[in-house]
Design a protein around this motif. Sequence first.
Motif: not given
Length: 270
Positions: A2-3, A69, A71, A197, A235
């Motif tokens: 999911d990350t 990714m 976070l 995101r 990120s």
Amino acid sequence: KDTVVSGTTGEDIDIMFPKSALYYNKAWTLDIAEDAKHTKRYHKRNGDLGFIDTKKAYYGVPASGSLSMFLPFQHSNYDYPSKDRNEPKQRRTTKDGNTENLEYKTESLPVKDIDEERMLRAREGEDATIFFQSLVVCEVNEQRGKDECIIEKDVNFTISDVSVTNVKIVNAVGFSYLRKNSCVSFQVPKGAKLTTRREMQKEIEKPSGGRSLRRDAKDSDNGQDSAPVDEVGISLEILVSNPRVSWNKGACSVSHVVWEQVASPSTKPF
């Protein structure tokens, strides 16, 4: 998973399917080591015993590019400080014309209100070190030979466009396998900013020299964002920097990422 925002492949392929250098040269590949596959096949004859997921990871080489990714900052895990409001209950005027307070009433600001105030402050562009303290990145727990990737030397980490320079091996019980340390830790660098995101996906999809930088960006095909609009975080970019790292000698891997948030803000109270 999911990350993960972009830079990966192999999620829709059977984990037991052989993956050659062709996959690794395209992107970071979700895979397990060959010895784990052999073990899985052996146990399958005996009722499919074994724990295949313990060695599942994203594997990469220099040609794999960057593993991106996101976070997220987790508000529910944040230690919100209490806030008292001292308001004068009664005032009087002295002979010289000054006003003084006779009595105070103290009321605590509800935690919900503090949460809302802090959420408004934790927004894109804010100093990430106020909210995030450190990260731990672990590779798969396996021995792959003397020429395998060394995560603390062969991998570059970047947090919100700021390079990490203080990568250290985690030397503690539970972080090693056959005398091999499998995790590194580092502080969130100064200058790192909070992002979203959605913003990361926009940056990935920007063209560069007529070529899209997008590589398997999550949830971008349908124009939707999997995260709430107001969700913020940092990120993390992971890139194999040593050109000698190869698929056949032991690619770099990322199996776990853990981030530590700051227990309380390093700024003055509201």
